[in-house]
Design an enzyme around this catalytic site. Sequence first.
Site, PDB file in Angstrom:
ATOM      1  N   MET A  16      39.215  43.703  32.805  1.00  0.00           N
ATOM      2  CA  MET A  16      40.129  44.624  33.500  1.00  0.00           C
ATOM      3  C   MET A  16      41.451  44.674  32.744  1.00  0.00           C
ATOM      4  O   MET A  16      42.159  43.681  32.622  1.00  0.00           O
ATOM      5  CB  MET A  16      40.325  44.177  34.950  1.00  0.00           C
ATOM      6  CG  MET A  16      39.083  44.406  35.801  1.00  0.00           C
ATOM      7  SD  MET A  16      39.277  43.901  37.511  1.00  0.00           S
ATOM      8  CE  MET A  16      39.136  42.132  37.407  1.00  0.00           C
ATOM      9  N   MET A  17      41.713  45.871  32.241  1.00  0.00           N
ATOM     10  CA  MET A  17      42.907  46.115  31.437  1.00  0.00           C
ATOM     11  C   MET A  17      44.164  45.741  32.206  1.00  0.00           C
ATOM     12  O   MET A  17      44.297  46.121  33.374  1.00  0.00           O
ATOM     13  CB  MET A  17      42.937  47.615  31.130  1.00  0.00           C
ATOM     14  CG  MET A  17      43.721  48.009  29.927  1.00  0.00           C
ATOM     15  SD  MET A  17      42.816  47.648  28.449  1.00  0.00           S
ATOM     16  CE  MET A  17      41.945  49.170  28.218  1.00  0.00           C
ATOM     17  N   CYS A  98      34.097  53.092  30.320  1.00  0.00           N
ATOM     18  CA  CYS A  98      35.424  53.511  30.762  1.00  0.00           C
ATOM     19  C   CYS A  98      35.553  55.034  30.721  1.00  0.00           C
ATOM     20  O   CYS A  98      35.273  55.651  29.699  1.00  0.00           O
ATOM     21  CB  CYS A  98      36.487  52.855  29.885  1.00  0.00           C
ATOM     22  SG  CYS A  98      38.125  53.291  30.452  1.00  0.00           S
ATOM     23  N   LYS A 137      28.392  47.154  28.348  1.00  0.00           N
ATOM     24  CA  LYS A 137      28.765  47.456  29.739  1.00  0.00           C
ATOM     25  C   LYS A 137      28.833  48.976  29.851  1.00  0.00           C
ATOM     26  O   LYS A 137      29.532  49.612  29.064  1.00  0.00           O
ATOM     27  CB  LYS A 137      30.113  46.811  30.068  1.00  0.00           C
ATOM     28  CG  LYS A 137      30.594  47.101  31.492  1.00  0.00           C
ATOM     29  CD  LYS A 137      31.781  46.211  31.851  1.00  0.00           C
ATOM     30  CE  LYS A 137      32.273  46.446  33.257  1.00  0.00           C
ATOM     31  NZ  LYS A 137      33.156  47.608  33.367  1.00  0.00           N
ATOM     32  N   HIS A 169      27.549  49.335  35.710  1.00  0.00           N
ATOM     33  CA  HIS A 169      28.427  49.750  36.806  1.00  0.00           C
ATOM     34  C   HIS A 169      27.665  50.860  37.525  1.00  0.00           C
ATOM     35  O   HIS A 169      27.424  51.913  36.944  1.00  0.00           O
ATOM     36  CB  HIS A 169      29.761  50.219  36.223  1.00  0.00           C
ATOM     37  CG  HIS A 169      30.777  50.601  37.249  1.00  0.00           C
ATOM     38  ND1 HIS A 169      32.054  50.963  36.919  1.00  0.00           N
ATOM     39  CD2 HIS A 169      30.714  50.664  38.602  1.00  0.00           C
ATOM     40  CE1 HIS A 169      32.735  51.242  38.032  1.00  0.00           C
ATOM     41  NE2 HIS A 169      31.940  51.065  39.055  1.00  0.00           N
ATOM     42  N   ASN A 209      27.128  45.714  38.628  1.00  0.00           N
ATOM     43  CA  ASN A 209      28.578  45.735  38.873  1.00  0.00           C
ATOM     44  C   ASN A 209      28.930  46.935  39.749  1.00  0.00           C
ATOM     45  O   ASN A 209      28.289  47.966  39.688  1.00  0.00           O
ATOM     46  CB  ASN A 209      29.315  45.823  37.520  1.00  0.00           C
ATOM     47  CG  ASN A 209      30.793  46.158  37.666  1.00  0.00           C
ATOM     48  OD1 ASN A 209      31.256  47.196  37.190  1.00  0.00           O
ATOM     49  ND2 ASN A 209      31.549  45.296  38.317  1.00  0.00           N
ATOM     50  N   ARG A 232      37.480  44.011  40.970  1.00  0.00           N
ATOM     51  CA  ARG A 232      38.701  43.965  41.782  1.00  0.00           C
ATOM     52  C   ARG A 232      38.751  42.797  42.756  1.00  0.00           C
ATOM     53  O   ARG A 232      39.817  42.207  42.965  1.00  0.00           O
ATOM     54  CB  ARG A 232      38.881  45.307  42.515  1.00  0.00           C
ATOM     55  CG  ARG A 232      39.287  46.411  41.560  1.00  0.00           C
ATOM     56  CD  ARG A 232      38.996  47.764  42.126  1.00  0.00           C
ATOM     57  NE  ARG A 232      37.571  48.008  42.245  1.00  0.00           N
ATOM     58  CZ  ARG A 232      37.042  49.137  42.681  1.00  0.00           C
ATOM     59  NH1 ARG A 232      37.812  50.116  43.068  1.00  0.00           N
ATOM     60  NH2 ARG A 232      35.727  49.281  42.753  1.00  0.00           N
TER      61      ARG A 232
HETATM   62  C1  LIG Z   1      42.753  47.493  36.618  1.00  0.00           C
HETATM   63  C2  LIG Z   1      41.360  47.703  36.045  1.00  0.00           C
HETATM   64  C3  LIG Z   1      41.186  47.721  34.674  1.00  0.00           C
HETATM   65  C4  LIG Z   1      39.890  47.883  34.124  1.00  0.00           C
HETATM   66  N1  LIG Z   1      39.732  47.793  32.776  1.00  0.00           N
HETATM   67  C5  LIG Z   1      38.471  47.790  32.250  1.00  0.00           C
HETATM   68  C6  LIG Z   1      38.239  47.483  30.885  1.00  0.00           C
HETATM   69  O1  LIG Z   1      39.164  47.180  30.120  1.00  0.00           O
HETATM   70  N2  LIG Z   1      36.941  47.536  30.432  1.00  0.00           N
HETATM   71  C7  LIG Z   1      35.882  47.844  31.256  1.00  0.00           C
HETATM   72  O2  LIG Z   1      34.733  47.851  30.806  1.00  0.00           O
HETATM   73  N3  LIG Z   1      36.084  48.110  32.560  1.00  0.00           N
HETATM   74  C8  LIG Z   1      37.332  48.061  33.078  1.00  0.00           C
HETATM   75  N4  LIG Z   1      37.519  48.244  34.422  1.00  0.00           N
HETATM   76  C9  LIG Z   1      36.333  48.448  35.292  1.00  0.00           C
HETATM   77  C10 LIG Z   1      35.820  47.099  35.824  1.00  0.00           C
HETATM   78  O3  LIG Z   1      35.387  46.268  34.784  1.00  0.00           O
HETATM   79  C11 LIG Z   1      34.671  47.299  36.819  1.00  0.00           C
HETATM   80  O4  LIG Z   1      33.597  47.905  36.144  1.00  0.00           O
HETATM   81  C12 LIG Z   1      35.072  48.175  38.011  1.00  0.00           C
HETATM   82  O5  LIG Z   1      36.305  47.779  38.559  1.00  0.00           O
HETATM   83  C13 LIG Z   1      33.980  48.142  39.106  1.00  0.00           C
HETATM   84  O6  LIG Z   1      33.809  46.817  39.588  1.00  0.00           O
HETATM   85  P1  LIG Z   1      34.465  46.344  41.011  1.00  0.00           P
HETATM   86  O7  LIG Z   1      34.037  47.376  42.034  1.00  0.00           O
HETATM   87  O8  LIG Z   1      33.883  44.988  41.260  1.00  0.00           O
HETATM   88  O9  LIG Z   1      35.947  46.353  40.828  1.00  0.00           O
HETATM   89  C14 LIG Z   1      38.780  48.079  34.993  1.00  0.00           C
HETATM   90  C15 LIG Z   1      38.975  48.052  36.375  1.00  0.00           C
HETATM   91  C16 LIG Z   1      40.247  47.855  36.904  1.00  0.00           C
HETATM   92  C17 LIG Z   1      40.427  47.780  38.414  1.00  0.00           C
END
Ligand SMILES: Cc1cc2nc3c(=O)[nH]c(=O)nc-3n(C[C@H](O)[C@H](O)[C@H](O)COP(=O)(O)O)c2cc1C
Length: 331
Positions: A16-17, A98, A137, A169, A209, A232
Amino acid sequence: MNPEQNKGFRISIAPMMDWTDRYYRFFMRGITRECWLYTEMIVARAILNGDAGRLLAFDEQEHPIVLQIGGDRAQDLARATRIGADFGYDEINLNVGCPSDRVQGGNFGACLMAEPERVADMVCAMAAATRLPITVKHRIGIPGADRYEDLARFVELVSRAGCTRFIVHARIALLNGLSPKENRTVPPLRYADVYQLKSEFPHVTVEINGGIRSLESIQAHLRHVDGVMIGRAAYEDPFLFASIEEKLFGNEPKTRESVVAHCGAFLEQLVKDGSNPHRLTRHMLGLFYGQPGARAWRRLLSDQRFLKTSGARCLEHALRQRADERELVQV
Ligand SMILES: Cc1cc2nc3c(=O)[nH]c(=O)nc-3n(C[C@H](O)[C@H](O)[C@H](O)COP(=O)(O)O)c2cc1C
């Protein structure tokens, strides 16, 4: 170094960025030893042309740790993979999930799902550059390629190229109109597509995911797939991972106080180096999520004046003041 080999499943914390930086990851290692951690996505070109030392450094305690790379040129990805392997990462992951405009501008991220052959070439080049596992991913689909058959074809081609794990995802990536934030809640999740993928490709490792927030739902998903990735919820309620550690991996239960103690020496070093304690404490705001005194904890650790005056002792002070507030609430 490979905890899931014993258990037959893997639990990981999503890349997560701006969130899963090395400070967050160190904090999480105070809660879980078994779960896999990811870096934020790092663009291959930045690794090649930027300060790789600053971008890639991590603490030994963060193992097992995956470097996530973004890019669209096989050669760049292969070189970045080699550099990541030299830094000691346990696995290299390619971001094909992404939906952000900025990422699409570089023609990478989820839009690459429209070009499975190209992703296969990229994975092949990455796999040739290292002996580490290369993983991907991605989403269940994108507009124009959103049927289960498109997903299956993607996995078929990319697995043949050498990808050893697919982290899916379970939501279509919408490439126009929605922000990445909005695209994390709509359109609806399609877990059944991910389960079907695992049943039709039993030799492929599939991790699910999207929207998973509790121990019970993790256990339910593990009946169908090889792993669960949490995003999250791992940030908002980090102590969820203490129950994962205890109930799924059979390890000693942790206390929140022991997590604070784990961060003590790290924080002291940070302050000694002249860094703002906020670099670490901003990731710890959710530690008391749902507990009495959680508000006091959050308030103090986000207060720059408090952090400045308390310095390396800010966690200790916040712990004490939170306990005082909790007593007041209980009286
Ligand atoms: C703040 C934020 C930054 C994210 N940055 C990335 C990232 O850098 N690379 C990536 O593959 N997914 C990124 N994601 C997506 C998450 O890895 C994840 O796939 C997405 O939040 C769904 O999972 P969750 O419902 O458990 O949060 C980001 C999500 C959030 C909330």
